[in-house]
Design an enzyme around this catalytic site. Structure first.
Site, PDB file in Angstrom:
ATOM      1  N   SER A 186      -5.260   0.188   6.554  1.00 20.33           N
ATOM      2  CA  SER A 186      -5.084  -0.895   5.565  1.00 20.33           C
ATOM      3  C   SER A 186      -4.291  -1.840   6.455  1.00 20.33           C
ATOM      4  CB  SER A 186      -4.232  -0.234   4.400  1.00 20.33           C
ATOM      5  OG  SER A 186      -4.934   0.171   3.503  1.00 20.33           O
ATOM      6  N   HIS A 197       0.054  -3.982  -0.289  1.00 16.57           N
ATOM      7  CA  HIS A 197       0.491  -2.507  -0.407  1.00 16.57           C
ATOM      8  C   HIS A 197       1.157  -2.033   0.767  1.00 16.57           C
ATOM      9  CE1 HIS A 197      -3.536  -1.044   1.105  1.00 16.57           C
ATOM     10  NE2 HIS A 197      -2.924  -0.301   1.116  1.00 16.57           N
ATOM     11  N   ASP A 223      -4.948  -8.483  -1.718  1.00 16.66           N
ATOM     12  CA  ASP A 223      -4.032  -7.463  -1.068  1.00 16.66           C
ATOM     13  C   ASP A 223      -3.325  -7.855  -0.001  1.00 16.66           C
ATOM     14  OD1 ASP A 223      -2.588  -5.284  -0.607  1.00 16.66           O
ATOM     15  OD2 ASP A 223      -4.073  -3.803  -0.986  1.00 16.66           O
TER      16      ASP A 223
HETATM   17  N1  ARG Z   1      -6.672   3.033  -2.066  1.00 17.51           N
HETATM   18  C1  ARG Z   1      -5.917   2.079  -1.068  1.00 17.51           C
HETATM   19  C2  ARG Z   1      -5.266   2.835   0.322  1.00 17.51           C
HETATM   20  O1  ARG Z   1      -5.473   3.980   0.295  1.00 17.51           O
HETATM   21  C3  ARG Z   1      -4.777   1.345  -1.636  1.00 17.51           C
HETATM   22  C4  ARG Z   1      -3.867   1.868  -2.357  1.00 17.51           C
HETATM   23  C5  ARG Z   1      -2.674   1.216  -3.054  1.00 17.51           C
HETATM   24  N2  ARG Z   1      -3.234   0.598  -4.408  1.00 17.51           N
HETATM   25  C6  ARG Z   1      -3.072   1.289  -5.514  1.00 17.51           C
HETATM   26  N3  ARG Z   1      -3.514   0.676  -6.733  1.00 17.51           N
HETATM   27  N4  ARG Z   1      -2.468   2.501  -5.644  1.00 17.51           N
HETATM   28  O2  ARG Z   1      -4.323   3.411   0.579  1.00 17.51           O
HETATM   29  N1  ASP Z   2      -6.107   1.904   1.505  1.00 20.24           N
HETATM   30  C1  ASP Z   2      -6.011   2.439   2.668  1.00 20.24           C
HETATM   31  C2  ASP Z   2      -4.606   2.322   3.609  1.00 20.24           C
HETATM   32  O1  ASP Z   2      -3.772   2.239   3.021  1.00 20.24           O
HETATM   33  C3  ASP Z   2      -7.324   2.409   3.600  1.00 20.24           C
HETATM   34  C4  ASP Z   2      -8.611   3.564   3.157  1.00 20.24           C
HETATM   35  O2  ASP Z   2      -8.164   4.582   3.003  1.00 20.24           O
HETATM   36  O3  ASP Z   2      -9.549   2.769   3.322  1.00 20.24           O
HETATM   37  O4  ASP Z   2      -4.726   2.584   4.630  1.00 20.24           O
END
Ligand code: ARG
Ligand code: ASP
Length: 734
Positions: free
Chosen positions: A649, A89, A225
């Site tokens: 991330s 991502h 990921d």
């Molecule tokens: N929650 C994770 C982080 O803030 C991954 C986000 C990407 N994935 C998604 N399904 N939107 O950023």
């Molecule tokens: N998914 C998050 C990121 O993109 C990581 C987190 O918020 O734990 O940095």
């Protein structure tokens, strides 16, 4: 009541593990201060390195393998030839930019089978940290303590460029100076930035985004990921613009990859660039966050998501166009829901209040303290009383007014409309507006944007007090008798900002552009915001900076033995903990590891977020896991107790001796509150297991040449007495 053996172990497990887990693993620490603050703690948790192995400016250390990836994620070096690992991502934008309908790299994945096939990314950069220095004295030295906050800030801003210049003179380095603990401290980060960063590999979305929005912020998790890039330098090893003659960077350090596996209780370290946390907020801030701001943000995004989802469901074209926008809006929508829930479950406001009572008692016990801090908390409360009325209008400006593409385009157009045709600043504004518009119109569906605009304006008109509504909105309400859809239709009919060609053409006549109905609407909101909201935010913000600076330094005075860490601010940090499952809420137990079986089971639900590539299923059926399996099973993700946030991330999860064991990418649903209230019993970060990473590169993609340039080791760790307990008790759960 009789308790059988299994129940007994479970109870023992909970007691031991809660006790164990309650250990201080909270914190995002500055790498150069680990020797002074954390080394002992870390070694007690099992770390076999010294602070010098983590951060050292005289020889290579772990920090030399870590980069800020594009300023929004983290990446790490995993070979001596510039190979970089980050999340799928995080690399998504780069992969998308090389994709077309005929050659859809997002769907199919991409693997450069030779260096020649690696794809350059003109906008992407990565930044190493050369050294970190305490510059508090240089920034604040000699300034009168009686300066007003805004004069103080002006003096600080005036001093910083000189310090940066003196520290980087004669080098190709950059530097950044940032405040810590609300300005009690200033640190400078000397940086080295590389701009030739080429795409090397990414799995198909069905692996890299497996689980999609359904599994986002969720455990059990099965997302692969990751994506890979390579940093190129000039022939002299220094940063250079993209050129065919550039050579792969030989980093000062890269991380070996440990396939020995992860066991509950093993030490784990996360190194990266966490974005923003607010751990020292008072109850006067957390209360409105939980009760007003988060609910408003969630409600606005509910509406946006519903509008997008309806159009995406009705058309494949719109589904593809809006996939990434939808994911972006859904990401923090879901995060805030989890955050609010977690803050309530852990009674975070109460906890803050108890802390404030304790503080007040401490202040009251001493005349000098009473003089210094006697009315500090009530002053903070008073400033929030002033600020609270403009907090929602400010959120609504960001979330509702700028929730349609029309208004974000109008913002760019308004910048151009301010300039005189032909001037340098005009050309600059046009260039930025054009590049923005190109990106927007690539994925734009007019009917969807119209619905978004009309609905978001209705919400603004409904929820925001009349005195903070622009006259123009009130007039529209009156004229169209509350039917803002009719108003919307008129605006969209007349504006030039609904397709790229007419947008670009309109930029040529800035004076006419100022009269475009979309620009007029935008400016009306902007002016109201700048006259009624922004001045209050600025003034109260300045006052809070000063009060919070005093509060945090008073907290330090109150607890001289407590170790304080500064809130995340996108600077380099280390967090440490252990591999660990969790009991995040009543009746729920998370084990520390997931396996490939879980992907198959999720795939069988038929939910399109759980699509599974045929080849992956085949490898699963043949159990063709190569040397990457663990006892015949393929590990996929694991949990650890490292304090992380957005920006972490792509961070490496590192073992006791400095090897990479996983790739951080998320937190569990119950952990999303950790930006305001980290709770060691509950909060867990989620990483992709290094063995799954290598399995995908090797067995799925056949990119063995990449494996060959990595350093693979296999180390397991003797559990310490404490980690042994956690491990044993987890085993009884199987
Ligand atoms: N929650 C994770 C982080 O803030 C991954 C986000 C990407 N994935 C998604 N399904 N939107 O950023
Ligand atoms: N998914 C998050 C990121 O993109 C990581 C987190 O918020 O734990 O940095």
């Amino acid at each position: 009541m009789k308790i059988n053996g299994k129940q007994f172990s479970l109870i023992l497990f909970l007691c031991l593990s809660l006790g164990f887990r309650a250990k201080a693993e909270e914190g995002m620490w500055l790498p150069q201060l680990i020797g002074a603050l954390n080394e002992g703690d870390m070694q007690r948790l099992g770390m076999r390195m010294s602070a010098q192995d983590i951060y050292n400016i005289n020889r290579s250390s772990l920090k030399d393998a870590i980069v800020s990836f594009g300023g929004f994620c983290t990446g790490e070096m995993i070979s001596g030839e510039g190979l970089l690992l980050t999340n799928h991502h995080c690399g998504y934008g780069a992969v998308q930019s090389h994709s077309s309908v005929e050659n859809d790299l997002l769907t199919n994945g991409f693997w450069a089978m030779s260096r020649e096939e690696e794809l350059p990314n003109p906008d992407l950069f990565v930044t190493f940290i050369v050294r970190i220095e305490d510059v508090t004295d240089r920034v604040l030295g000699g300034l009168s303590p009686n300066l007003s906050e805004s004069l103080l800030q002006d003096s600080v801003s005036a001093r910083i460029p000189g310090i940066v210049k003196a520290s980087t003179k004669g080098t190709h380095y950059g530097a950044q100076i940032k405040p810590f603990f609300y300005g009690n401290k200033y640190f400078m980060f000397v940086t080295e930035t590389f701009r030739d960063v080429r795409l090397v590999g990414a799995p198909p979305s069905s692996i890299g985004k497996f689980g999609g929005d359904t599994d986002n912020w969720v455990w059990p998790r099965h997302t692969g990921d990751f994506s890979m890039f390579r940093i190129y330098a000039g022939p002299d090893g220094k940063p250079a613009k993209y050129s065919k003659d550039n050579v792969p960077l030989q980093p000062r350090h890269f991380l070996p990859i440990n396939i020995g596996g992860v066991n509950p209780g093993d030490f784990s370290l996360v190194f990266g660039f966490p974005g923003r946390t607010q751990e020292y907020l008072t109850s006067y801030a957390v209360d409105p966050l939980v009760n007003k701001i988060n609910p408003a943000r969630i409600a606005i995004r509910d509406e946006k998501l519903a509008i997008m989802r309806a159009d995406m469901d009705a058309s494949d074209k719109v589904r593809i166009q809006y996939a990434s926008k939808y994911a972006r809006v859904a990401n923090y929508w879901k995060k805030w829901i989890g955050e609010n829930r977690g803050l309530k479950i852990t009674e975070a406001i109460e906890k803050k209040r108890r802390g404030e009572e304790k503080f007040t008692k401490w202040v009251e016990a001493d005349a000098e303290r009473k003089r210094k801090y006697g009315n500090l908390l009530s002053k903070i409360e008073g400033v929030y009383d002033l600020q609270n009325p403009v907090r929602l209008p400010s959120e609504y400006m960001r979330e509702a007014v700028y929730g349609s593409e029309l208004m974000t385009l109008a913002y760019r157009a308004s910048r151009v409309a301010k300039e005189k045709h032909g001037t340098k600043s005009y050309e600059k504004a046009v260039a930025s507006a054009k590049s923005y518009a190109k990106r927007v119109f690539k994925n734009y569906n007019l009917p969807t944007d119209k619905k978004l605009f009309a609905r978001l304006m209705e919400i603004y008109a409904r929820d925001i007090p009349a005195d903070i509504q622009p006259e123009l909105l009130k007039q529209a309400q009156a004229k169209y008798k509350g039917d803002l859809t009719a108003w919307m239709k008129k605006i969209y009919k007349k504006t030039a900002l609904t397709d790229l060609a007419s947008f670009e053409k309109a930029l040529e006549k800035p004076s006419k552009l100022a009269k475009d109905p979309a620009v007029v609407v935008h400016n009306a909101f902007r002016e109201k915001y700048e006259s009624s909201v922004l001045p209050v935010l600025r003034k109260t913000g300045n006052e809070l900076d000063l009060l919070m600076r005093t509060y945090v330094s008073a907290l330090m005075e109150m607890s001289p033995d407590r170790k304080f860490y500064p809130d995340a601010n996108s600077t380099m940090r280390v967090s440490y903990g252990i591999i660990d499952g969790a009991e995040p809420e009543d009746g729920v137990l998370y084990t520390h590891q997931t396996y490939l079986e879980g992907i198959v089971r999720k795939n069988e639900t038929g939910n399109p977020d759980f699509e599974m590539p045929a080849k992956l299923r085949e490898l699963y059926e043949k159990k063709d896991y190569g040397r990457w399996a663990h006892k015949g099973k393929m590990p996929v993700c694991f949990l650890a107790s490292n304090h992380t946030t957005g920006g972490n991330s792509g961070s490496p999860i590192i073992d006791a001796s400095g090897n990479l064991i996983g790739l951080n990418f998320d937190r569990t649903w119950q952990s999303t509150m950790s930006d305001v209230n980290y709770d060691a019993r509950i909060c867990r970060n989620i990483g992709m297991d290094a063995r799954y990473l290598l399995f995908i590169i090797d067995k799925y993609a056949g990119a063995t040449h990449l494996i060959n340039e990595m350093k693979i080791v296999s180390v397991t760790y003797e559990p310490s007495a404490e980690t042994e307990k956690v491990a044993q008790e987890e085993a009884t759960l199987d």
